[in-house]
Design a protein around this motif. Structure first.
Motif, short mmCIF file in Angstrom:
data_model
loop_
_atom_site.label_atom_id
_atom_site.label_comp_id
_atom_site.label_asym_id
_atom_site.label_seq_id
_atom_site.Cartn_x
_atom_site.Cartn_y
_atom_site.Cartn_z
N ILE A 276 0.82 -1.21 0.00
CA ILE A 276 0.00 0.00 0.00
C ILE A 276 0.86 1.26 0.00
O ILE A 276 1.98 1.26 0.49
N ARG A 277 0.29 2.30 -0.53
CA ARG A 277 0.98 3.60 -0.61
C ARG A 277 0.87 4.33 0.73
O ARG A 277 0.06 3.95 1.59
N PRO A 278 1.63 5.40 0.93
CA PRO A 278 1.40 6.24 2.10
C PRO A 278 -0.05 6.69 2.15
O PRO A 278 -0.62 7.15 1.14
N GLY A 279 -0.67 6.52 3.32
CA GLY A 279 -2.09 6.85 3.46
C GLY A 279 -3.01 5.74 3.00
O GLY A 279 -4.24 5.89 3.08
N GLY A 280 -2.46 4.63 2.52
CA GLY A 280 -3.27 3.52 2.03
C GLY A 280 -3.75 2.62 3.15
O GLY A 280 -3.35 2.75 4.31
N ILE B 29 8.00 -0.74 11.50
CA ILE B 29 6.83 -0.12 12.12
C ILE B 29 6.85 1.40 11.93
O ILE B 29 5.80 2.03 11.79
N ALA B 30 8.03 1.98 11.87
CA ALA B 30 8.12 3.43 11.68
C ALA B 30 7.44 3.87 10.40
O ALA B 30 6.81 4.93 10.35
N ASP B 31 7.53 3.04 9.35
CA ASP B 31 6.88 3.40 8.09
C ASP B 31 5.36 3.44 8.23
O ASP B 31 4.69 4.25 7.58
N ILE B 32 4.82 2.57 9.07
CA ILE B 32 3.37 2.59 9.30
C ILE B 32 2.97 3.94 9.88
O ILE B 32 1.96 4.53 9.49
N ILE B 33 3.77 4.43 10.79
CA ILE B 33 3.46 5.70 11.46
C ILE B 33 3.75 6.88 10.54
O ILE B 33 2.88 7.74 10.31
N GLN C 238 4.13 7.07 7.37
CA GLN C 238 3.38 7.10 6.11
C GLN C 238 1.87 6.98 6.33
O GLN C 238 1.11 6.88 5.37
N GLU C 239 1.46 7.00 7.58
CA GLU C 239 0.04 6.96 7.93
C GLU C 239 -0.70 5.81 7.23
O GLU C 239 -1.82 5.97 6.72
N LYS C 240 -0.08 4.65 7.22
CA LYS C 240 -0.73 3.47 6.66
C LYS C 240 -1.75 2.91 7.65
O LYS C 240 -1.57 3.05 8.87
N VAL C 241 -2.78 2.29 7.13
CA VAL C 241 -3.85 1.74 7.96
C VAL C 241 -3.94 0.23 7.72
O VAL C 241 -3.94 -0.22 6.58
N ILE C 242 -4.00 -0.52 8.82
CA ILE C 242 -4.23 -1.96 8.75
C ILE C 242 -5.55 -2.23 9.48
O ILE C 242 -5.69 -1.86 10.65
#
Length: 368
Positions: free
Chosen positions: A275-279, A298-302, A304-308
Motif C-alpha cells: 500500500i501507498r502512504p495513506g493507504g 513499524i516506523a513506516d506505518i506511522i 506514512q500513515e498506513k492503515v491496517i
C-alpha cells in the motif's frame, strides 16, 4: 430425523448420518436446506487452527446456506413459512453499542448466538448427544433450526444454489469493498488470494470504478477467474516479489487499498508492504490463532500513515445487504454462476474438503 454431515471424532472424517432435529423454540425457524457452500473456514472449524471456532465433536460445520422455511417457533414475526431464505452467521439486535455505532458485524447478539450453550440449545443430536453447530447455523444438514434473525428472506426468483454463496463468499468480499473502506474511481486496488472471497472483492472493486484491480494468486485457474471477474492485471506470486509487482502497475507509491483473503501471514505482510502512504490494507482471511504478524518497519506505518484493518464477513448488515446482492444478481450486475466449480451431494463432503485443501477449484456447493 434428517441426515447431516457430522464429525463424530476430533480430527476424524465427516460422516453422512441420521440425526434428530428438535422443534423450533421461541424466536427460531425450521429450514429445509436447498444448498450449502463449502468455505475454508469450515475446514478450520472442523480441524483446528482458530481457537474461537473450534467445534467439539459431534459437530456440524457450514455457514453458507439457503433453503425454505417450513416451521416457525413462538414469537417469530418473520420470516414466514414458505419463505426462501439465505442464512447468516451474524445476528443483529440493532440496539447494542456496536450496532448503534455503525458496526453491525460486531453486534453483541452475534456473540451470544454463536455460543451453542445459549438460547434453546443445539438443534441437532445424535443418539441423544447434542451436535455442536458452526456458530448459530451448521448448514451441512438437510434440515436445521436457526434463530429467525439469521434467516434472511429473499426474492423467490433467486436460485437457491447460488443464493447460498451470498451468506459468506459474496457478502464478505463485496462488503469489504463497500462497507469497510471507500474505493473511489481511479483508485488502485490489489487483491491477494482469488478464491470465493477474493473474486468478489475483485468484482466489487471494479464496479466501484477502481482504476486498476490487481489480482494476486499462485493458481493459474484462479488468476484466469479473476480476469473474468474484472481484474485489470494479474500477478503470479510464485515468480515475483508481490509489492514490487504491484508498484509496477500502480507507480512508485503502491495501491490505495490491498485486500488479503488467504489468511497466510506472509501474504498479510505483502498486503501491508504494497500500500501507498495513506493507504489501507484490509485483512479478511482467518489466520491460525497462534499467528503473529511480523512487520519489517513499524516506523513506516506511522510516518506514512498506513492503515491496517480487519473486516468480518463484509462488515455489513445481513438483513439489508443480502436482498441487495440478490437483486443485483437478478439484474445481471453481479456474477455468481462463475463462482461454482462443482456441485456435489452432501454425502461427498470429504472429497470436497480434499479438493479445498489442495486448492482445486473455486467453490463447491452441496445441493440437497
Amino acid at each position: 430425523m434428517t441426515k447431516a454431515a457430522v464429525q463424530l471424532k476430533a480430527d476424524g472424517p465427516v460422516e453422512f448420518i441420521e440425526v434428530d432435529v428438535r422443534p423450533p423454540g421461541p424466536g427460531e425457524v425450521r429450514v429445509r436446506m436447498a444448498a450449502a457452500g463449502l468455505c475454508h473456514t469450515d475446514v478450520q472449524a472442523l480441524y483446528g487452527g482458530v481457537a474461537s471456532m473450534t467445534m467439539p465433536p459431534p459437530a456440524v460445520a457450514g455457514h453458507e446456506g439457503a433453503g425454505v422455511v417450513t416451521e416457525v417457533g413462538p414469537g417469530v414475526l418473520g420470516p414466514a413459512v414458505g419463505d426462501h431464505v439465505i442464512l447468516s452467521a451474524l445476528g443483529h439486535d440493532g440496539t447494542c453499542e456496536f450496532c448503534t455505532d455503525d458496526h453491525p458485524s460486531l453486534c453483541l447478539r452475534s456473540l451470544q448466538l454463536a455460543d451453542p450453550r445459549t438460547g434453546n440449545g443445539p438443534a441437532l443430536s445424535v443418539d441423544g448427544t447434542p451436535v455442536t453447530p458452526f456458530g448459530p447455523l451448521g448448514t451441512f444438514t438437510e434440515e436445521t433450526i436457526v434463530p429467525a434473525e439469521c434467516a434472511i428472506a429473499i426474492d423467490k426468483a433467486m436460485p437457491l444454489d447460488l443464493a447460498c454463496l451470498i451468506g459468506c463468499a459474496v457478502s464478505t468480499g463485496v462488503g469489504a469493498v463497500r462497507n469497510r473502506v471507500t474505493v473511489r474511481p481511479g483508485d488502485h486496488v490489489a487483491v491477494l488470494g482469488c478464491g470465493g472471497v477474493g473474486l468478489n472483492i475483485v468484482q466489487a472493486a471494479r464496479r466501484a470504478g477502481a482504476g486498476s484491480v490487481i489480482a494476486v494468486d499462485v493458481s493459474e485457474e484462479k488468476l484466469a477467474a479473476a480476469t473474468a471477474f474484472g481484474a485489470t492485471h494479474v500477478i503470479d506470486a510464485r515468480h515475483v516479489q508481490v509489492p514490487d509487482a504491484v508498484r509496477a502497475v500502480t507507480g512508485p507509491f503502491g495501491a490505495h487499498f490491498t485486500f488479503e483473503s488467504t489468511g497466510l501471514t506472509d501474504c498479510m505482510v505483502q498486503a501491508v508492504s504494497a500500500i501507498r502512504p495513506g493507504g489501507t490494507a484490509v485483512l479478511l482471511g482467518m489466520a491460525p490463532s497462534s499467528s503473529a504478524l511480523a512487520l519489517d518497519n513499524i516506523a513506516d506505518i506511522i510516518l506514512q500513515e498506513k492503515v491496517i484493518t480487519g473486516s468480518l464477513m463484509g462488515s455489513g448488515y445481513s438483513a439489508r445487504d443480502f436482498p441487495v446482492l440478490v437483486r443485483e444478481y437478478l439484474e445481471g450486475t453481479l456474477k455468481l454462476d462463475e463462482l461454482i466449480t462443482r456441485r456435489r451431494p452432501l454425502a461427498e463432503i470429504n472429497e470436497a474438503i480434499a479438493d479445498l485443501k489442495s486448492g482445486t477449484g473455486l467453490r463447491t456447493v452441496f445441493t440437497f
